[in-house]
Design a protein around this motif. Sequence first.
Motif, PDB file in Angstrom:
ATOM      1  N   VAL A   5       0.836  -1.111   0.055  1.00 23.87           N
ATOM      2  CA  VAL A   5       0.032  -0.090   0.180  1.00 23.87           C
ATOM      3  C   VAL A   5       0.959   1.117   0.050  1.00 23.87           C
ATOM      4  O   VAL A   5       1.589   1.328   0.995  1.00 23.87           O
ATOM      5  CB  VAL A   5      -0.810   0.019   1.303  1.00 23.87           C
ATOM      6  CG1 VAL A   5      -1.752   1.225   1.253  1.00 23.87           C
ATOM      7  CG2 VAL A   5      -1.836  -1.244   1.282  1.00 23.87           C
ATOM      8  N   GLU A   6       0.756   2.032  -1.032  1.00 22.76           N
ATOM      9  CA  GLU A   6       1.412   3.423  -1.288  1.00 22.76           C
ATOM     10  C   GLU A   6       0.702   4.407  -0.500  1.00 22.76           C
ATOM     11  O   GLU A   6      -0.653   4.582  -0.563  1.00 22.76           O
ATOM     12  CB  GLU A   6       1.852   3.662  -2.532  1.00 22.76           C
ATOM     13  CG  GLU A   6       2.632   2.815  -3.395  1.00 22.76           C
ATOM     14  CD  GLU A   6       1.536   1.713  -4.144  1.00 22.76           C
ATOM     15  OE1 GLU A   6       2.190   1.180  -5.345  1.00 22.76           O
ATOM     16  OE2 GLU A   6       0.671   1.745  -3.906  1.00 22.76           O
ATOM     17  N   SER A  21       5.422   6.206   1.144  1.00 22.99           N
ATOM     18  CA  SER A  21       5.466   5.229   1.694  1.00 22.99           C
ATOM     19  C   SER A  21       5.007   4.020   1.045  1.00 22.99           C
ATOM     20  O   SER A  21       3.985   3.990   0.434  1.00 22.99           O
ATOM     21  CB  SER A  21       4.980   5.315   3.200  1.00 22.99           C
ATOM     22  OG  SER A  21       5.448   6.435   3.921  1.00 22.99           O
ATOM     23  N   CYS A  22       5.583   2.934   1.218  1.00 22.50           N
ATOM     24  CA  CYS A  22       5.304   1.657   0.654  1.00 22.50           C
ATOM     25  C   CYS A  22       5.021   0.590   1.762  1.00 22.50           C
ATOM     26  O   CYS A  22       6.340   0.049   2.018  1.00 22.50           O
ATOM     27  CB  CYS A  22       6.246   1.163  -0.593  1.00 22.50           C
ATOM     28  SG  CYS A  22       5.732  -0.506  -1.200  1.00 22.50           S
ATOM     29  N   ALA A  23       4.081   0.247   2.201  1.00 26.98           N
ATOM     30  CA  ALA A  23       3.965  -0.645   3.484  1.00 26.98           C
ATOM     31  C   ALA A  23       3.481  -1.815   3.131  1.00 26.98           C
ATOM     32  O   ALA A  23       2.365  -1.736   2.194  1.00 26.98           O
ATOM     33  CB  ALA A  23       2.957  -0.038   4.337  1.00 26.98           C
ATOM     34  N   ALA A  24       4.242  -2.861   3.437  1.00 21.88           N
ATOM     35  CA  ALA A  24       3.711  -4.228   3.218  1.00 21.88           C
ATOM     36  C   ALA A  24       3.072  -4.729   4.327  1.00 21.88           C
ATOM     37  O   ALA A  24       3.307  -4.585   5.456  1.00 21.88           O
ATOM     38  CB  ALA A  24       5.051  -5.163   2.693  1.00 21.88           C
ATOM     39  N   SER A  25       2.205  -5.744   3.871  1.00 22.19           N
ATOM     40  CA  SER A  25       1.463  -6.595   4.746  1.00 22.19           C
ATOM     41  C   SER A  25       1.292  -8.102   4.364  1.00 22.19           C
ATOM     42  O   SER A  25       1.143  -8.398   3.226  1.00 22.19           O
ATOM     43  CB  SER A  25       0.015  -6.273   5.128  1.00 22.19           C
ATOM     44  OG  SER A  25      -0.834  -5.949   3.929  1.00 22.19           O
ATOM     45  N   GLY A  26       1.367  -8.956   5.264  1.00 22.52           N
ATOM     46  CA  GLY A  26       1.517 -10.342   4.717  1.00 22.52           C
ATOM     47  C   GLY A  26       2.671 -11.132   4.287  1.00 22.52           C
ATOM     48  O   GLY A  26       2.740 -12.356   4.019  1.00 22.52           O
ATOM     49  N   PHE A  27       3.757  -9.906   4.090  1.00 21.31           N
ATOM     50  CA  PHE A  27       5.227 -10.728   3.843  1.00 21.31           C
ATOM     51  C   PHE A  27       6.104  -9.587   4.432  1.00 21.31           C
ATOM     52  O   PHE A  27       5.771  -8.562   4.710  1.00 21.31           O
ATOM     53  CB  PHE A  27       5.188 -10.986   2.198  1.00 21.31           C
ATOM     54  CG  PHE A  27       5.283  -9.727   1.598  1.00 21.31           C
ATOM     55  CD1 PHE A  27       4.096  -9.124   1.174  1.00 21.31           C
ATOM     56  CD2 PHE A  27       6.404  -9.218   1.127  1.00 21.31           C
ATOM     57  CE1 PHE A  27       4.238  -7.887   0.471  1.00 21.31           C
ATOM     58  CE2 PHE A  27       6.542  -8.101  -0.029  1.00 21.31           C
ATOM     59  CZ  PHE A  27       5.265  -7.608  -0.111  1.00 21.31           C
ATOM     60  N   ALA A  94       2.837  12.301 -11.941  1.00 19.22           N
ATOM     61  CA  ALA A  94       2.750  10.907 -12.192  1.00 19.22           C
ATOM     62  C   ALA A  94       1.776  10.172 -11.182  1.00 19.22           C
ATOM     63  O   ALA A  94       1.904  10.693  -9.956  1.00 19.22           O
ATOM     64  CB  ALA A  94       3.976  10.271 -12.647  1.00 19.22           C
ATOM     65  N   VAL A  95       1.216   9.155 -11.296  1.00 18.02           N
ATOM     66  CA  VAL A  95       0.832   7.916 -10.382  1.00 18.02           C
ATOM     67  C   VAL A  95       2.126   7.242  -9.943  1.00 18.02           C
ATOM     68  O   VAL A  95       2.884   6.641 -11.078  1.00 18.02           O
ATOM     69  CB  VAL A  95      -0.305   7.192 -10.789  1.00 18.02           C
ATOM     70  CG1 VAL A  95      -0.490   6.111  -9.746  1.00 18.02           C
ATOM     71  CG2 VAL A  95      -1.182   7.995 -11.199  1.00 18.02           C
ATOM     72  N   TYR A  96       2.623   7.338  -8.881  1.00 18.27           N
ATOM     73  CA  TYR A  96       3.641   6.517  -8.253  1.00 18.27           C
ATOM     74  C   TYR A  96       3.420   5.156  -7.730  1.00 18.27           C
ATOM     75  O   TYR A  96       2.382   5.104  -6.961  1.00 18.27           O
ATOM     76  CB  TYR A  96       4.545   7.443  -7.191  1.00 18.27           C
ATOM     77  CG  TYR A  96       5.413   8.464  -7.954  1.00 18.27           C
ATOM     78  CD1 TYR A  96       4.724   9.591  -8.522  1.00 18.27           C
ATOM     79  CD2 TYR A  96       6.784   8.401  -7.933  1.00 18.27           C
ATOM     80  CE1 TYR A  96       5.356  10.597  -8.816  1.00 18.27           C
ATOM     81  CE2 TYR A  96       7.526   9.244  -8.417  1.00 18.27           C
ATOM     82  CZ  TYR A  96       6.726  10.331  -9.107  1.00 18.27           C
ATOM     83  OH  TYR A  96       7.335  11.615  -9.640  1.00 18.27           O
ATOM     84  N   TYR A  97       3.954   3.993  -8.107  1.00 13.78           N
ATOM     85  CA  TYR A  97       3.690   2.527  -7.699  1.00 13.78           C
ATOM     86  C   TYR A  97       4.948   2.192  -7.062  1.00 13.78           C
ATOM     87  O   TYR A  97       6.172   2.487  -7.469  1.00 13.78           O
ATOM     88  CB  TYR A  97       3.444   1.838  -9.083  1.00 13.78           C
ATOM     89  CG  TYR A  97       2.094   2.245  -9.491  1.00 13.78           C
ATOM     90  CD1 TYR A  97       2.316   3.194 -10.863  1.00 13.78           C
ATOM     91  CD2 TYR A  97       1.012   1.685  -9.435  1.00 13.78           C
ATOM     92  CE1 TYR A  97       1.170   3.594 -11.422  1.00 13.78           C
ATOM     93  CE2 TYR A  97      -0.086   2.142 -10.040  1.00 13.78           C
ATOM     94  CZ  TYR A  97      -0.011   2.906 -11.207  1.00 13.78           C
ATOM     95  OH  TYR A  97      -1.277   3.463 -11.846  1.00 13.78           O
ATOM     96  N   CYS A  98       4.942   1.287  -6.350  1.00 12.79           N
ATOM     97  CA  CYS A  98       5.838   0.586  -5.702  1.00 12.79           C
ATOM     98  C   CYS A  98       5.651  -0.777  -5.794  1.00 12.79           C
ATOM     99  O   CYS A  98       4.552  -1.295  -6.149  1.00 12.79           O
ATOM    100  CB  CYS A  98       6.082   0.591  -4.185  1.00 12.79           C
ATOM    101  SG  CYS A  98       4.917  -0.034  -2.894  1.00 12.79           S
ATOM    102  N   ALA A  99       6.886  -1.946  -6.208  1.00 16.60           N
ATOM    103  CA  ALA A  99       6.878  -3.155  -6.700  1.00 16.60           C
ATOM    104  C   ALA A  99       7.719  -3.880  -5.589  1.00 16.60           C
ATOM    105  O   ALA A  99       8.654  -3.414  -5.540  1.00 16.60           O
ATOM    106  CB  ALA A  99       6.964  -3.486  -7.907  1.00 16.60           C
ATOM    107  N   GLY A 125       1.677  -2.341  -5.500  1.00 14.82           N
ATOM    108  CA  GLY A 125       0.878  -1.243  -5.074  1.00 14.82           C
ATOM    109  C   GLY A 125      -0.291  -0.695  -5.995  1.00 14.82           C
ATOM    110  O   GLY A 125      -0.022  -0.973  -7.197  1.00 14.82           O
ATOM    111  N   GLN A 126      -1.217  -0.022  -5.312  1.00 15.44           N
ATOM    112  CA  GLN A 126      -2.049   0.422  -5.997  1.00 15.44           C
ATOM    113  C   GLN A 126      -1.928   1.846  -6.834  1.00 15.44           C
ATOM    114  O   GLN A 126      -2.459   2.431  -7.556  1.00 15.44           O
ATOM    115  CB  GLN A 126      -3.661   0.652  -5.453  1.00 15.44           C
ATOM    116  CG  GLN A 126      -3.661   1.881  -4.374  1.00 15.44           C
ATOM    117  CD  GLN A 126      -2.809   1.793  -3.231  1.00 15.44           C
ATOM    118  OE1 GLN A 126      -2.063   0.738  -2.838  1.00 15.44           O
ATOM    119  NE2 GLN A 126      -2.485   2.902  -2.579  1.00 15.44           N
ATOM    120  N   GLY A 127      -0.971   2.337  -6.189  1.00 13.17           N
ATOM    121  CA  GLY A 127      -0.331   3.679  -6.582  1.00 13.17           C
ATOM    122  C   GLY A 127      -0.913   4.904  -5.964  1.00 13.17           C
ATOM    123  O   GLY A 127      -1.872   4.872  -5.100  1.00 13.17           O
ATOM    124  N   THR A 128      -0.327   5.899  -6.022  1.00 15.95           N
ATOM    125  CA  THR A 128      -0.373   7.158  -5.221  1.00 15.95           C
ATOM    126  C   THR A 128      -0.076   8.320  -6.191  1.00 15.95           C
ATOM    127  O   THR A 128       0.785   8.434  -6.831  1.00 15.95           O
ATOM    128  CB  THR A 128       0.268   7.249  -3.968  1.00 15.95           C
ATOM    129  OG1 THR A 128      -0.115   8.370  -3.190  1.00 15.95           O
ATOM    130  CG2 THR A 128       1.653   7.578  -3.976  1.00 15.95           C
TER     131      THR A 128
END
Length: 134
Positions: A5-6, A21-27, A94-99, A125-128
Amino acid sequence: QVQLVESGGGLVQPGGSLRLSCAASGFTLDDHAIGWFRQAPGKEREGVSCITISSSDESPFYANSVKGRFTISRDNAKNTVYLQMNSLKPEDTAVYYCAADSFDFCSAITRAAYFTGTSSYDYWGQGTQVTVSS
């Protein structure tokens, strides 16, 4: 639930700063390479910055367009990766994504082939939205 989630996007004036921020859940992120990408309207998605897995001592990578202005970092305790963006320009809009991927796509020997806007990664992520405008 496994997800990225960004957050942190918004509207900022030229010369301003934002921290994504790029927050991870489940891993856990520390054994994954992380990349930040962006896609402006009418343009292809491009890689902005990436960071290798935590056990690597390689330096993060930055696209020439953001080098010296953006800084990527990770906080393993918070399971989060950040992109500090300073001296923002209208062309950063732009829309920023993390992967994230368990394959280290950000090392010196892999990133030319694997850190691209069309590459496949384990998680996106879904982008911000980031808008730089006066």
